[in-house]
Design an enzyme around this catalytic site. Sequence first.
Site, PDB file in Angstrom:
ATOM      1  N   PHE A   9     -29.996   8.266 -34.172  1.00  0.00           N
ATOM      2  CA  PHE A   9     -30.461   9.739 -34.049  1.00  0.00           C
ATOM      3  C   PHE A   9     -31.988   9.835 -34.168  1.00  0.00           C
ATOM      4  CE2 PHE A   9     -26.552   8.863 -36.567  1.00  0.00           C
ATOM      5  CZ  PHE A   9     -25.772   9.705 -35.943  1.00  0.00           C
ATOM      6  N   ASP A  56     -31.928   0.576 -22.663  1.00  0.00           N
ATOM      7  CA  ASP A  56     -31.569   1.350 -23.837  1.00  0.00           C
ATOM      8  C   ASP A  56     -30.591   0.118 -24.463  1.00  0.00           C
ATOM      9  OD1 ASP A  56     -31.699   2.939 -25.791  1.00  0.00           O
ATOM     10  OD2 ASP A  56     -30.685   4.771 -24.809  1.00  0.00           O
ATOM     11  N   GLU A  57     -30.294   0.358 -25.714  1.00  0.00           N
ATOM     12  CA  GLU A  57     -29.348  -0.161 -26.695  1.00  0.00           C
ATOM     13  C   GLU A  57     -29.295  -1.724 -26.308  1.00  0.00           C
ATOM     14  OE1 GLU A  57     -27.595   1.598 -28.645  1.00  0.00           O
ATOM     15  OE2 GLU A  57     -27.216   3.645 -27.614  1.00  0.00           O
ATOM     16  N   VAL A  58     -30.575  -2.276 -26.332  1.00  0.00           N
ATOM     17  CA  VAL A  58     -30.701  -3.571 -26.349  1.00  0.00           C
ATOM     18  C   VAL A  58     -29.832  -4.618 -27.424  1.00  0.00           C
ATOM     19  CG1 VAL A  58     -32.807  -4.001 -27.547  1.00  0.00           C
ATOM     20  CG2 VAL A  58     -32.365  -5.554 -25.430  1.00  0.00           C
ATOM     21  N   GLY A  68     -34.226   9.555 -31.868  1.00  0.00           N
ATOM     22  CA  GLY A  68     -34.703   9.825 -30.329  1.00  0.00           C
ATOM     23  C   GLY A  68     -35.349   8.745 -29.486  1.00  0.00           C
ATOM     24  N   LYS A  69     -34.754   7.542 -29.919  1.00  0.00           N
ATOM     25  CA  LYS A  69     -35.323   6.540 -28.922  1.00  0.00           C
ATOM     26  C   LYS A  69     -34.676   7.001 -27.331  1.00  0.00           C
ATOM     27  CE  LYS A  69     -32.539   3.507 -31.257  1.00  0.00           C
ATOM     28  NZ  LYS A  69     -31.996   4.653 -32.042  1.00  0.00           N
ATOM     29  N   TYR A  71     -21.409   6.927 -38.204  1.00  0.00           N
ATOM     30  CA  TYR A  71     -22.751   6.472 -38.733  1.00  0.00           C
ATOM     31  C   TYR A  71     -23.529   7.688 -39.039  1.00  0.00           C
ATOM     32  CZ  TYR A  71     -21.536   2.287 -36.059  1.00  0.00           C
ATOM     33  OH  TYR A  71     -21.142   0.863 -35.500  1.00  0.00           O
ATOM     34  N   CYS A  91     -30.403  14.328 -47.227  1.00  0.00           N
ATOM     35  CA  CYS A  91     -31.451  15.385 -47.752  1.00  0.00           C
ATOM     36  C   CYS A  91     -32.539  15.527 -46.640  1.00  0.00           C
ATOM     37  CB  CYS A  91     -32.044  14.305 -48.825  1.00  0.00           C
ATOM     38  SG  CYS A  91     -33.162  13.009 -48.034  1.00  0.00           S
ATOM     39  N   CYS A 110     -32.227   8.057 -45.486  1.00  0.00           N
ATOM     40  CA  CYS A 110     -33.400   7.638 -46.044  1.00  0.00           C
ATOM     41  C   CYS A 110     -33.357   6.251 -47.111  1.00  0.00           C
ATOM     42  CB  CYS A 110     -33.970   8.769 -46.765  1.00  0.00           C
ATOM     43  SG  CYS A 110     -33.165   9.202 -48.309  1.00  0.00           S
TER      44      CYS A 110
HETATM   45  N1  LIG Z   1     -30.018  13.010 -38.405  1.00  0.00           N
HETATM   46  C1  LIG Z   1     -30.729  13.350 -37.206  1.00  0.00           C
HETATM   47  N2  LIG Z   1     -32.184  13.091 -37.302  1.00  0.00           N
HETATM   48  C2  LIG Z   1     -32.924  13.494 -36.224  1.00  0.00           C
HETATM   49  N3  LIG Z   1     -32.384  13.866 -35.071  1.00  0.00           N
HETATM   50  C3  LIG Z   1     -30.910  14.209 -34.864  1.00  0.00           C
HETATM   51  C4  LIG Z   1     -30.261  13.925 -36.114  1.00  0.00           C
HETATM   52  N4  LIG Z   1     -29.030  14.123 -35.752  1.00  0.00           N
HETATM   53  C5  LIG Z   1     -28.937  14.623 -34.496  1.00  0.00           C
HETATM   54  N5  LIG Z   1     -30.481  14.671 -34.072  1.00  0.00           N
HETATM   55  C6  LIG Z   1     -30.629  15.104 -32.700  1.00  0.00           C
HETATM   56  O1  LIG Z   1     -30.850  13.809 -31.849  1.00  0.00           O
HETATM   57  C7  LIG Z   1     -31.904  13.815 -31.090  1.00  0.00           C
HETATM   58  C8  LIG Z   1     -32.219  12.358 -30.775  1.00  0.00           C
HETATM   59  O2  LIG Z   1     -31.272  11.832 -30.466  1.00  0.00           O
HETATM   60  P1  LIG Z   1     -31.237  10.386 -29.463  1.00  0.00           P
HETATM   61  O3  LIG Z   1     -32.247  10.431 -28.372  1.00  0.00           O
HETATM   62  O4  LIG Z   1     -29.886   9.967 -28.805  1.00  0.00           O
HETATM   63  O5  LIG Z   1     -31.688   9.288 -30.468  1.00  0.00           O
HETATM   64  P2  LIG Z   1     -31.292   7.769 -30.599  1.00  0.00           P
HETATM   65  O6  LIG Z   1     -31.201   7.179 -29.216  1.00  0.00           O
HETATM   66  O7  LIG Z   1     -32.484   7.046 -31.164  1.00  0.00           O
HETATM   67  O8  LIG Z   1     -30.082   7.586 -31.112  1.00  0.00           O
HETATM   68  C9  LIG Z   1     -32.901  14.687 -31.876  1.00  0.00           C
HETATM   69  O9  LIG Z   1     -33.984  15.319 -31.098  1.00  0.00           O
HETATM   70  C10 LIG Z   1     -32.129  15.749 -32.574  1.00  0.00           C
HETATM   71  O10 LIG Z   1     -31.807  16.851 -31.794  1.00  0.00           O
HETATM   72  C1  LIG Z   2     -26.148   0.954 -36.907  1.00  0.00           C
HETATM   73  C2  LIG Z   2     -25.351   0.217 -35.911  1.00  0.00           C
HETATM   74  C3  LIG Z   2     -25.075   1.003 -34.824  1.00  0.00           C
HETATM   75  N1  LIG Z   2     -24.196   0.465 -33.833  1.00  0.00           N
HETATM   76  C4  LIG Z   2     -23.936   1.179 -32.618  1.00  0.00           C
HETATM   77  C5  LIG Z   2     -23.631   2.478 -32.715  1.00  0.00           C
HETATM   78  C6  LIG Z   2     -24.049   3.118 -31.466  1.00  0.00           C
HETATM   79  O1  LIG Z   2     -23.188   3.061 -30.347  1.00  0.00           O
HETATM   80  C7  LIG Z   2     -25.249   2.521 -30.956  1.00  0.00           C
HETATM   81  C8  LIG Z   2     -26.737   2.968 -31.356  1.00  0.00           C
HETATM   82  O2  LIG Z   2     -26.742   4.159 -30.632  1.00  0.00           O
HETATM   83  P1  LIG Z   2     -28.172   4.891 -30.817  1.00  0.00           P
HETATM   84  O3  LIG Z   2     -28.443   5.564 -29.207  1.00  0.00           O
HETATM   85  O4  LIG Z   2     -29.274   4.137 -31.191  1.00  0.00           O
HETATM   86  O5  LIG Z   2     -27.818   6.162 -31.389  1.00  0.00           O
HETATM   87  O6  LIG Z   2     -25.181   1.111 -32.013  1.00  0.00           O
HETATM   88  C9  LIG Z   2     -23.657  -0.566 -34.144  1.00  0.00           C
HETATM   89  O7  LIG Z   2     -22.886  -1.581 -33.362  1.00  0.00           O
HETATM   90  N2  LIG Z   2     -23.850  -1.478 -35.180  1.00  0.00           N
HETATM   91  C10 LIG Z   2     -24.778  -1.068 -36.200  1.00  0.00           C
HETATM   92  O8  LIG Z   2     -24.959  -1.724 -37.186  1.00  0.00           O
END
Ligand SMILES: Nc1ncnc2c1ncn2[C@@H]1O[C@H](COP(=O)(O)OP(=O)(O)O)[C@@H](O)[C@H]1O
Ligand SMILES: Cc1cn([C@H]2C[C@H](O)[C@@H](COP(=O)(O)O)O2)c(=O)[nH]c1=O
Length: 180
Positions: free
Chosen positions: A15, A76-78, A17-18, A166, A141, A170
């Site tokens: 979550f 993504d998701e390396v 923003g990656k 998930y 929070c 913090c």
């Molecule tokens: N707990 C959270 N903290 C921050 N952003 C969140 C949260 N839950 C949902 N979001 C939304 O998720 C977006 C980022 O998502 P995403 O690009 O899919 O992140 P990641 O790839 O790191 O999981 C943020 O711009 C926001 O709109």
């Molecule tokens: C913490 C954690 C996450 N995963 C999985 C869950 C999601 O499918 C991806 C992460 O996706 P995002 O784009 O970064 O939101 O990883 C997991 O397999 N194991 C873990 O410990």
Amino acid sequence: MSGKGRLVLYVGPMFAGKSSHLIKAASAHERVLALKPGFDTRDGAELVSRDGSHFAARSVRRWPSHSEDYSHIVLDEVQFMVSPHYEGDIVAELQSARLRGATVTVGGLDSDYRQEPFEIVSRLMQFADEIIHLEARCHVCNQPAQWTAKTHETGHLLETGDQELYEARCDEHWCLPEVP
Ligand SMILES: Nc1ncnc2c1ncn2[C@@H]1O[C@H](COP(=O)(O)OP(=O)(O)O)[C@@H](O)[C@H]1O
Ligand SMILES: Cc1cn([C@H]2C[C@H](O)[C@@H](COP(=O)(O)O)O2)c(=O)[nH]c1=O
């Protein structure tokens, strides 16, 4: 293409923003090789961010042929690109693309739900020219969150999922899942 390329790594919890940053990086170029692990079947052949953005990507279980035709690679998701879900050494393959001159932008989780580092991401950090640490907002929070917590134990370290499984947390609110 020749000369030194560049490896940029976006890391952080879920979550954060990656994917959003990767999609922006991919969209900035006309010709991009966008890759995602075959293990993550959630969004079909696309990189998808929770902010609604998306970008067509190839789902792969091994390094694609003709990658040398691309000067920009986004992945993504390396953390999922490990055996038995991925055949090959993704760190060596990305490093080789960088050395032939490609700009490589990669996203992944730096730590798992137990706060343990994903080894493949730690290895990649050694070769990165730039590491961007992103934070999410704690689901409890709303303060900056650098961890991901799993809401219930399933016994799997690698398991695709979203908010049903998930949450970003913090330091104060991170905890291990309750064992059923
Ligand atoms: N707990 C959270 N903290 C921050 N952003 C969140 C949260 N839950 C949902 N979001 C939304 O998720 C977006 C980022 O998502 P995403 O690009 O899919 O992140 P990641 O790839 O790191 O999981 C943020 O711009 C926001 O709109
Ligand atoms: C913490 C954690 C996450 N995963 C999985 C869950 C999601 O499918 C991806 C992460 O996706 P995002 O784009 O970064 O939101 O990883 C997991 O397999 N194991 C873990 O410990």
